[in-house]
Scaffold this motif. Structure first.
Motif, PDB file in Angstrom:
ATOM      1  N   VAL A  29      57.854 -95.270 -39.727  1.00 20.48           N
ATOM      2  CA  VAL A  29      56.981 -96.028 -38.827  1.00 20.48           C
ATOM      3  C   VAL A  29      55.523 -95.789 -39.217  1.00 20.48           C
ATOM      4  N   ALA A  30      54.778 -96.878 -39.390  1.00 23.08           N
ATOM      5  CA  ALA A  30      53.383 -96.787 -39.813  1.00 23.08           C
ATOM      6  C   ALA A  30      52.448 -96.733 -38.603  1.00 23.08           C
ATOM      7  N   LEU A  31      51.352 -95.993 -38.776  1.00 25.01           N
ATOM      8  CA  LEU A  31      50.309 -95.916 -37.749  1.00 25.01           C
ATOM      9  C   LEU A  31      49.041 -96.587 -38.255  1.00 25.01           C
ATOM     10  N   CYS A  32      48.217 -97.047 -37.336  1.00 29.78           N
ATOM     11  CA  CYS A  32      46.946 -97.656 -37.726  1.00 29.78           C
ATOM     12  C   CYS A  32      45.990 -96.581 -38.227  1.00 29.78           C
ATOM     13  N   GLN A  33      44.929 -97.005 -38.875  1.00 29.01           N
ATOM     14  CA  GLN A  33      43.976 -96.062 -39.444  1.00 29.01           C
ATOM     15  C   GLN A  33      43.282 -95.232 -38.365  1.00 29.01           C
ATOM     16  N   SER A  34      43.019 -95.841 -37.219  1.00 27.68           N
ATOM     17  CA  SER A  34      42.333 -95.127 -36.146  1.00 27.68           C
ATOM     18  C   SER A  34      43.177 -93.977 -35.618  1.00 27.68           C
ATOM     19  N   CYS A  35      44.435 -94.227 -35.316  1.00 26.15           N
ATOM     20  CA  CYS A  35      45.328 -93.177 -34.824  1.00 26.15           C
ATOM     21  C   CYS A  35      45.583 -92.130 -35.906  1.00 26.15           C
ATOM     22  N   SER A  36      45.725 -92.581 -37.142  1.00 25.25           N
ATOM     23  CA  SER A  36      45.960 -91.659 -38.258  1.00 25.25           C
ATOM     24  C   SER A  36      44.816 -90.664 -38.401  1.00 25.25           C
ATOM     25  N   ALA A  37      43.585 -91.160 -38.217  1.00 18.26           N
ATOM     26  CA  ALA A  37      42.401 -90.323 -38.385  1.00 18.26           C
ATOM     27  C   ALA A  37      42.303 -89.242 -37.318  1.00 18.26           C
ATOM     28  N   MET A  38      42.938 -89.450 -36.168  1.00 19.12           N
ATOM     29  CA  MET A  38      42.859 -88.479 -35.081  1.00 19.12           C
ATOM     30  C   MET A  38      43.903 -87.372 -35.193  1.00 19.12           C
ATOM     31  N   ILE A  39      44.854 -87.540 -36.108  1.00 23.04           N
ATOM     32  CA  ILE A  39      45.905 -86.537 -36.274  1.00 23.04           C
ATOM     33  C   ILE A  39      45.359 -85.327 -37.017  1.00 23.04           C
ATOM     34  N   ASN A  40      45.669 -84.143 -36.527  1.00 22.90           N
ATOM     35  CA  ASN A  40      45.262 -82.909 -37.192  1.00 22.90           C
ATOM     36  C   ASN A  40      46.403 -81.907 -37.056  1.00 22.90           C
ATOM     37  N   MET A  41      47.314 -81.952 -38.005  1.00 26.13           N
ATOM     38  CA  MET A  41      48.444 -81.026 -38.035  1.00 26.13           C
ATOM     39  C   MET A  41      48.845 -80.785 -39.482  1.00 26.13           C
ATOM     40  N   ASP A  53      55.943 -88.023 -29.935  1.00 30.46           N
ATOM     41  CA  ASP A  53      55.340 -86.780 -30.443  1.00 30.46           C
ATOM     42  C   ASP A  53      53.867 -87.002 -30.778  1.00 30.46           C
ATOM     43  N   ILE A  54      53.573 -88.130 -31.425  1.00 28.88           N
ATOM     44  CA  ILE A  54      52.194 -88.429 -31.821  1.00 28.88           C
ATOM     45  C   ILE A  54      51.325 -88.657 -30.593  1.00 28.88           C
ATOM     46  N   LYS A  55      51.845 -89.348 -29.594  1.00 22.58           N
ATOM     47  CA  LYS A  55      51.081 -89.557 -28.361  1.00 22.58           C
ATOM     48  C   LYS A  55      50.759 -88.225 -27.697  1.00 22.58           C
ATOM     49  N   GLU A  56      51.741 -87.320 -27.689  1.00 23.15           N
ATOM     50  CA  GLU A  56      51.528 -85.988 -27.114  1.00 23.15           C
ATOM     51  C   GLU A  56      50.492 -85.209 -27.925  1.00 23.15           C
ATOM     52  N   HIS A  57      50.576 -85.368 -29.250  1.00 27.40           N
ATOM     53  CA  HIS A  57      49.615 -84.675 -30.113  1.00 27.40           C
ATOM     54  C   HIS A  57      48.192 -85.171 -29.878  1.00 27.40           C
ATOM     55  N   LEU A  58      48.022 -86.470 -29.739  1.00 25.55           N
ATOM     56  CA  LEU A  58      46.682 -87.020 -29.522  1.00 25.55           C
ATOM     57  C   LEU A  58      46.123 -86.585 -28.165  1.00 25.55           C
ATOM     58  N   ASN A  59      46.987 -86.407 -27.184  1.00 23.50           N
ATOM     59  CA  ASN A  59      46.556 -85.865 -25.894  1.00 23.50           C
ATOM     60  C   ASN A  59      46.119 -84.406 -26.060  1.00 23.50           C
ATOM     61  N   TYR A  60      46.855 -83.679 -26.876  1.00 21.82           N
ATOM     62  CA  TYR A  60      46.504 -82.288 -27.209  1.00 21.82           C
ATOM     63  C   TYR A  60      45.137 -82.219 -27.885  1.00 21.82           C
ATOM     64  N   ARG A  61      44.882 -83.193 -28.771  1.00 25.42           N
ATOM     65  CA  ARG A  61      43.612 -83.221 -29.489  1.00 25.42           C
ATOM     66  C   ARG A  61      42.445 -83.529 -28.539  1.00 25.42           C
ATOM     67  N   GLU A  62      42.684 -84.339 -27.507  1.00 25.49           N
ATOM     68  CA  GLU A  62      41.639 -84.606 -26.518  1.00 25.49           C
ATOM     69  C   GLU A  62      41.284 -83.333 -25.759  1.00 25.49           C
ATOM     70  N   LYS A  63      42.295 -82.562 -25.392  1.00 20.85           N
ATOM     71  CA  LYS A  63      42.062 -81.286 -24.709  1.00 20.85           C
ATOM     72  C   LYS A  63      41.355 -80.305 -25.634  1.00 20.85           C
ATOM     73  N   ASN A  64      41.694 -80.380 -26.931  1.00 25.92           N
ATOM     74  CA  ASN A  64      41.036 -79.522 -27.924  1.00 25.92           C
ATOM     75  C   ASN A  64      39.546 -79.834 -27.992  1.00 25.92           C
ATOM     76  N   PHE A 107      41.887 -72.287 -31.406  1.00 20.14           N
ATOM     77  CA  PHE A 107      43.060 -71.467 -31.134  1.00 20.14           C
ATOM     78  C   PHE A 107      42.755 -70.396 -30.085  1.00 20.14           C
ATOM     79  N   ALA A 108      43.735 -70.122 -29.234  1.00 18.89           N
ATOM     80  CA  ALA A 108      43.626 -69.030 -28.276  1.00 18.89           C
ATOM     81  C   ALA A 108      43.959 -67.720 -28.978  1.00 18.89           C
ATOM     82  N   TYR A 109      43.470 -66.607 -28.427  1.00 17.25           N
ATOM     83  CA  TYR A 109      43.793 -65.295 -29.001  1.00 17.25           C
ATOM     84  C   TYR A 109      45.298 -65.138 -29.191  1.00 17.25           C
ATOM     85  N   GLY A 110      46.068 -65.577 -28.193  1.00 18.67           N
ATOM     86  CA  GLY A 110      47.515 -65.382 -28.219  1.00 18.67           C
ATOM     87  C   GLY A 110      48.237 -66.153 -29.301  1.00 18.67           C
TER      88      GLY A 110
END
Length: 240
Positions: A29-41, A53-64, A107-110
């Motif tokens: 499954v292909a992603l657009c360039q905008s969503c691809s650029a936000m991935i950091n894993m 999984d990707i939607k959850e990851h992008l939500n994680y990145r917003e919290k980051n 990253f957290a200490y833990g």
């Protein structure tokens, strides 16, 4: 008429996919360039990710990003092209090779699970016995040429498993025992000291920094003794 199929639409954001496809996830499954650029894993993890999984990851990145905005470094050390930053009160840290990076993984200490000093990908044998600084002057072995000297940081994080702090630039080499080599070792010793401090303070921080946040919430809900006594006295008078 400009019609396009479901395959031409990014399954994450719903926008039409334009230009070259940068990222493909599970089931090709292909992603657009905008969503691809936000991935950091880690790259090896991407092909196994589902759309959810990707939607959850992008939500994680917003919290980051929120953590990064509030991040206030109290310690920092430059090692090679990498800078290590630590926010001791918040018990957070990160590494970056670009000081202008807008949303580096925080990253957290833990999440720090271990570290190891490597030369050309191999652990330094006398590291355990003498430590980095001790081996600067105690190692009498014959000098050799190396192309990599780094500290590898192991993480307990869903998206980043290791971080390398490398001292030798790509396509470069260095002789062990040289002045530059010893200087690099001293720098890595400083990195090791900071990381050891993080490991030593993990009991006060949750895996994702949640314990500290929970403690703040609990503190807000605890009434001062005088206030509690006054409240109880008022209740007793009402009953009479």
């Amino acid at each position: 008429m400009g019609l396009f199929t479901k395959k031409d639409v990014c399954p994450v954001c719903g926008k039409k996919i334009k230009g070259d496809v940068l990222v493909k996830i599970r089931d090709n499954v292909a992603l657009c360039q905008s969503c691809s650029a936000m991935i950091n894993m880690d790259t090896v993890l991407i092909p196994n990710q589902t759309v959810e999984d990707i939607k959850e990851h992008l939500n994680y990145r917003e919290k980051n990003m929120d953590k990064f905005i509030r991040f206030e470094p109290t310690q920092e050390v430059k090692a090679g092209a990498t800078v290590l930053y630590v926010d001791e009160p918040a018990k957070l840290w990160y590494c970056t090779r670009n000081k202008k990076e807008k949303n580096p993984p925080i990253f957290a200490y833990g999440e720090l699970s271990g570290m190891q000093y490597l030369e050309d990908g191999q652990p330094v044998e006398n590291e355990e016995k003498t430590g980095l600084l001790g081996s600067l002057f105690g190692d009498k072995s014959e000098a050799k040429t190396i192309r990599s000297m780094k500290i590898r940081i192991d993480l307990d994080n869903p998206y980043t498993k290791t971080v390398d702090i490398e001292m030798i630039a790509p396509n470069s080499e260095l002789k062990t025992g040289s002045i530059t080599y010893k200087s690099n070792r001293r720098t890595l010793e400083k990195v090791k000291e900071i990381l050891s401090g993080i490991l030593a303070n993990q009991q006060d921080a949750g895996l994702y920094g949640e314990v500290a946040a929970a403690s703040d919430t609990q503190a807000e809900n605890i009434e001062a003794p005088d206030a509690a006594a006054e409240k109880n006295a008022g209740s007793a008078m009402t009953e009479e």
